[in-house]
Design a protein around this motif. Structure first.
Motif, PDB file in Angstrom:
ATOM      1  N   ASP A  28     -31.896  27.198 -32.200  1.00 56.87           N
ATOM      2  CA  ASP A  28     -31.064  27.253 -33.403  1.00 56.87           C
ATOM      3  C   ASP A  28     -31.847  27.013 -34.686  1.00 56.87           C
ATOM      4  N   ASN A  36     -32.942  35.182 -35.910  1.00 61.80           N
ATOM      5  CA  ASN A  36     -31.614  34.605 -36.125  1.00 61.80           C
ATOM      6  C   ASN A  36     -30.703  35.017 -34.974  1.00 61.80           C
ATOM      7  N   ASP A  71     -27.672  34.522 -34.430  1.00 61.46           N
ATOM      8  CA  ASP A  71     -26.361  35.018 -34.839  1.00 61.46           C
ATOM      9  C   ASP A  71     -26.362  36.524 -35.076  1.00 61.46           C
ATOM     10  N   ASP A  72     -27.535  37.075 -35.397  1.00 64.77           N
ATOM     11  CA  ASP A  72     -27.644  38.514 -35.634  1.00 64.77           C
ATOM     12  C   ASP A  72     -27.778  39.302 -34.334  1.00 64.77           C
ATOM     13  N   PRO A  95     -23.990  38.803 -30.699  1.00 59.11           N
ATOM     14  CA  PRO A  95     -22.776  39.615 -30.543  1.00 59.11           C
ATOM     15  C   PRO A  95     -23.001  40.949 -29.849  1.00 59.11           C
ATOM     16  N   ARG A 153     -28.162  28.194 -26.433  1.00 60.12           N
ATOM     17  CA  ARG A 153     -28.771  27.889 -27.723  1.00 60.12           C
ATOM     18  C   ARG A 153     -29.196  26.424 -27.723  1.00 60.12           C
TER      19      ARG A 153
END
Length: 223
Positions: free
Chosen positions: A160, A166, A168-169, A172, A181
């Motif tokens: 993290d 990243n 988060d990119d 998904p 994570r």
């Protein structure tokens, strides 16, 4: 021990562990630092679990590839080396190593770290293994369109506190895969170099990796 695998355009040097073993084969893909002492240790760790492990010299087509792991400019030189690498050739070379493992007819897995984590993802899309383990695959943001083709059970680890990648990119787009994570862990947190290492995250991620492989690609030692 080392062997050579025919890539169709030359013989690629490949390091092997547990050469007499009859367990599933694991393709271990390096960081940008090559088949370093760290990668060799992880190979030995996997071999101790009963896997037959190969780690190809992905830089084999390049010249001047020697890296001093103790040099202060190690990262700079490794990045420059990576910049000279032909990605498509690296994928096809790694696929050749996976096909070599597949020829043993004992099951195949890919475990990749950093550069190797992204390369392994691409290889898994091109020639599906039985399992994939990717540690913070640095090329993942550029490879997400391949996600539907990565059909093998997959495990991904992300720090993290990673300022290079990243999560988060990326997450998904990965679909229904196992993802973990690690708070406070940066990029390359499993690498024992002080600049990268996060001991708690490294230990927990490896424990999860072993559990995942034991479940999805069991050896006689784990049964």
């Amino acid at each position: 021990m080392t062997l050579e695998i025919d890539t169709g355009t030359g013989l690629m040097p490949v390091h092997e562990w547990n050469p007499e073993g009859d367990g599933p084969g694991v393709l271990l893909l390096q960081e940008i630092f090559g088949v370093s002492g760290y990668i060799r240790q992880r190979a030995a760790d996997l071999a101790a679990l009963g896997y037959y492990v190969v780690a190809p010299e992905i830089y084999w087509r390049l010249d001047d590839t020697e890296l001093d792991e103790s040099a202060p400019d190690l990262l700079e030189k490794a990045m420059a080396l990576l910049g000279r690498l032909d990605w498509d050739l690296a994928v096809s070379d790694a696929v050749a190593a996976l096909e070599y493992l597949r020829g043993r007819d004992a099951g195949t897995g890919i475990v990749g770290f950093c550069f190797g984590g992204g390369l392994g993802f691409n290889v898994a899309a091109a020639s599906p293994p039985d399992v994939l383990v990717s540690y913070y695959g640095s090329a993942l943001p550029q490879l997400l369109e391949l996600a539907p083709k990565v059909t093998a059970p997959s495990l991904h680890h992300f720090g993290d506190a990673d300022t290079y990648l990243n999560a988060d990119d990326v997450i998904p787009a990965l679909g229904d895969v196992e993802i973990h994570r690690y708070p406070g862990a940066g990029h390359a947190f499993d690498n024992p170099m002080p600049a990268f290492h996060h001991a708690e995250a490294s230990e927990l991620a490896w424990r999860r990796t072993v559990a995942f492989l034991s479940r999805e690609l069991p050896t006689s030692q784990g049964s």
